[in-house]
Design an enzyme around this catalytic site. Structure first.
Site, PDB file in Angstrom:
ATOM      1  N   ASN A  62       2.249  -6.889   4.852  1.00 57.23           N
ATOM      2  CA  ASN A  62       2.954  -5.400   4.840  1.00 57.23           C
ATOM      3  C   ASN A  62       2.609  -4.455   5.981  1.00 57.23           C
ATOM      4  O   ASN A  62       3.773  -5.295   7.193  1.00 57.23           O
ATOM      5  CB  ASN A  62       1.288  -4.492   4.129  1.00 57.23           C
ATOM      6  CG  ASN A  62       0.260  -4.309   6.039  1.00 57.23           C
ATOM      7  OD1 ASN A  62       0.732  -3.903   7.054  1.00 57.23           O
ATOM      8  ND2 ASN A  62      -0.597  -5.842   5.717  1.00 57.23           N
ATOM      9  N   ASP A 130      -5.811  -7.350   2.115  1.00 56.92           N
ATOM     10  CA  ASP A 130      -7.231  -7.228   1.193  1.00 56.92           C
ATOM     11  C   ASP A 130      -6.730  -9.368   0.471  1.00 56.92           C
ATOM     12  O   ASP A 130      -8.308  -9.404   0.215  1.00 56.92           O
ATOM     13  CB  ASP A 130      -6.568  -6.290  -0.309  1.00 56.92           C
ATOM     14  CG  ASP A 130      -6.849  -4.750   0.524  1.00 56.92           C
ATOM     15  OD1 ASP A 130      -7.866  -4.690   1.234  1.00 56.92           O
ATOM     16  OD2 ASP A 130      -5.789  -4.147  -0.342  1.00 56.92           O
ATOM     17  N   ILE A 159     -13.269  -6.928   6.940  1.00 60.45           N
ATOM     18  CA  ILE A 159     -13.894  -6.644   9.238  1.00 60.45           C
ATOM     19  C   ILE A 159     -14.541  -5.693   9.011  1.00 60.45           C
ATOM     20  O   ILE A 159     -15.752  -5.776   9.403  1.00 60.45           O
ATOM     21  CB  ILE A 159     -12.800  -7.105   9.851  1.00 60.45           C
ATOM     22  CG1 ILE A 159     -11.888  -8.440   9.455  1.00 60.45           C
ATOM     23  CG2 ILE A 159     -12.972  -7.087  11.396  1.00 60.45           C
ATOM     24  CD1 ILE A 159     -10.379  -8.599  10.524  1.00 60.45           C
ATOM     25  N   LYS A 195     -18.260   1.008   2.986  1.00 56.13           N
ATOM     26  CA  LYS A 195     -18.325  -0.414   3.936  1.00 56.13           C
ATOM     27  C   LYS A 195     -19.289  -0.438   5.597  1.00 56.13           C
ATOM     28  O   LYS A 195     -20.208  -0.614   5.729  1.00 56.13           O
ATOM     29  CB  LYS A 195     -16.664  -0.001   5.130  1.00 56.13           C
ATOM     30  CG  LYS A 195     -16.145  -0.067   3.824  1.00 56.13           C
ATOM     31  CD  LYS A 195     -14.086  -0.634   4.575  1.00 56.13           C
ATOM     32  CE  LYS A 195     -13.656  -0.611   3.286  1.00 56.13           C
ATOM     33  NZ  LYS A 195     -12.415  -1.448   3.614  1.00 56.13           N
TER      34      LYS A 195
HETATM   35  N1  CTP Z   1      -9.466  -3.395   6.463  1.00 48.16           N
HETATM   36  C1  CTP Z   1     -10.618  -4.872   7.385  1.00 48.16           C
HETATM   37  N2  CTP Z   1     -11.070  -5.600   6.270  1.00 48.16           N
HETATM   38  C2  CTP Z   1      -9.822  -5.748   5.219  1.00 48.16           C
HETATM   39  C3  CTP Z   1      -9.802  -4.460   4.956  1.00 48.16           C
HETATM   40  C4  CTP Z   1      -9.741  -3.317   5.783  1.00 48.16           C
HETATM   41  O1  CTP Z   1     -11.207  -4.384   8.231  1.00 48.16           O
HETATM   42  N3  CTP Z   1     -10.039  -7.000   4.889  1.00 48.16           N
HETATM   43  C5  CTP Z   1     -10.653  -2.020   7.280  1.00 48.16           C
HETATM   44  C6  CTP Z   1      -9.114  -1.230   7.535  1.00 48.16           C
HETATM   45  O2  CTP Z   1      -8.470  -1.964   9.593  1.00 48.16           O
HETATM   46  C7  CTP Z   1      -9.532   0.211   7.665  1.00 48.16           C
HETATM   47  C8  CTP Z   1     -10.296   0.210   6.246  1.00 48.16           C
HETATM   48  O3  CTP Z   1     -11.088  -1.106   6.137  1.00 48.16           O
HETATM   49  O4  CTP Z   1     -10.225   0.416   8.967  1.00 48.16           O
HETATM   50  C9  CTP Z   1     -10.018   0.588   5.098  1.00 48.16           C
HETATM   51  O5  CTP Z   1      -8.595  -0.073   4.704  1.00 48.16           O
HETATM   52  P1  CTP Z   1      -7.660   0.397   3.747  1.00 48.16           P
HETATM   53  O6  CTP Z   1      -6.854  -0.211   3.644  1.00 48.16           O
HETATM   54  O7  CTP Z   1      -7.561   1.843   3.673  1.00 48.16           O
HETATM   55  O8  CTP Z   1      -8.668  -0.100   1.949  1.00 48.16           O
HETATM   56  P2  CTP Z   1      -9.196  -1.121   1.836  1.00 48.16           P
HETATM   57  O9  CTP Z   1     -10.723  -1.611   1.911  1.00 48.16           O
HETATM   58  O10 CTP Z   1      -7.969  -2.048   1.569  1.00 48.16           O
HETATM   59  O11 CTP Z   1      -9.193   0.057   0.526  1.00 48.16           O
HETATM   60  P3  CTP Z   1      -8.648  -0.230  -1.100  1.00 48.16           P
HETATM   61  O12 CTP Z   1      -7.038  -0.857  -0.743  1.00 48.16           O
HETATM   62  O13 CTP Z   1      -9.016   0.643  -2.164  1.00 48.16           O
HETATM   63  O14 CTP Z   1      -7.486   1.536  -0.543  1.00 48.16           O
END
Ligand code: CTP
Length: 256
Positions: A62, A130, A159, A195
């Protein structure tokens, strides 16, 4: 060694030869001396994108530059904390006074975070992919006569949610970021609940935030929602470090 910075020089040329700004020199000294309101505290910061292999030459990733996460790691170190920065691939130099662990995939990022526990605070700024390809190919995938085949994906570990789980190793303060393009506060509150973290910093990434030098954030904590004006990523980081110092000096902060 701090600097030199790039820019206009007295000789009329442009390039890497300028003295670093006094604030940068001060920040570097502060990070190395480790003397501030977070002295004696340990923190993990994740930053940058993760890279998930499709085959030896291709990957899914990304647009995260890592700038906000690196700025946060640097601000926490300047406030005296012992900081481990777990970073996906970025073009940024390691901030002074911070232990940098470079990783590629989400699974490596999780393992590096778990290896850095226990800590007082964890700030998850990385844009973790993701999904990852379910079966990365060992050799370069060749173009076939049948055209491109579908790419099967599987979900990566979360994480932030993993570190937020209650238990002896849970950091006292777990902070997540929420990258959203609409309904900022609503989605950010839903993320805290989903979370199990303590605070969420929500930012609207529909503009030039990813890769840019500025950020406008909304901090959601047990005290409610606190909106900030558009600020430099360094300033966002310094404000967040000050708020963490306050919370960690208060008794019983966080759920851990
Ligand atoms: N995060 C993480 N591990 C993942 C996905 C996200 O630790 N596999 C953490 C990111 O570092 C951030 C938070 O979760 O602090 C939210 O990330 P975001 O991309 O906004 O959310 P997602 O959980 O991916 O949800 P969505 O894509 O559905 O908005």
């Amino acid at each position: 060694v701090v600097g030199p910075n790039e820019g206009d020089m007295a000789c009329g040329e442009y390039g890497p030869g300028r003295m670093s700004e006094p604030q940068e020199i001060f920040a570097a000294i502060a990070a190395l001396l480790k003397d501030g309101p977070l002295k004696g505290k340990r923190a993990i910061v994740t930053a940058g994108p993760t890279v998930e292999s499709i085959d030896p030459v291709r990957f899914l990733s990304n647009r995260s530059s890592g700038k906000q996460g690196y700025a946060i790691a640097s601000a926490l170190a300047q406030a005296g904390a012992d900081v481990t920065l777990v970073s996906g691939p970025t073009a940024l130099a390691a901030p002074l006074g911070v232990t940098l662990v470079r990783v590629e995939s989400a699974r490596q990022m999780l393992a590096a975070c778990q290896a850095a526990l226990p800590v007082d605070a964890a700030v998850m700024v990385a844009a973790v992919a993701d999904w990852r390809p379910a079966a990365p190919a060992g050799e370069k995938i060749k173009k076939g006569a049948a055209g491109p085949s579908a790419l099967a994906l599987e979900e990566n570990p979360d994480i932030l949610a993993t570190l937020s789980k209650p238990g002896k190793k849970r950091p006292r303060l777990v902070i997540g970021f929420a990258a959203e393009t609409e309904k900022l506060e609503e989605h950010a509150r839903a993320k805290i609940a989903k979370k199990g973290c303590d605070w969420i910093i929500a930012n609207d990434v529909s503009g030039a935030v990813m890769g840019g030098d500025h950020n406008q954030v909304l901090l959601i904590s047990e005290d409610g929602a606190e909106s900030s004006p558009l600020m430099g990523k360094d300033e966002v980081a310094q404000k967040l470090a000050a708020k963490q110092a306050q919370a960690l000096s208060a008794k019983g902060a966080g759920r851990g």
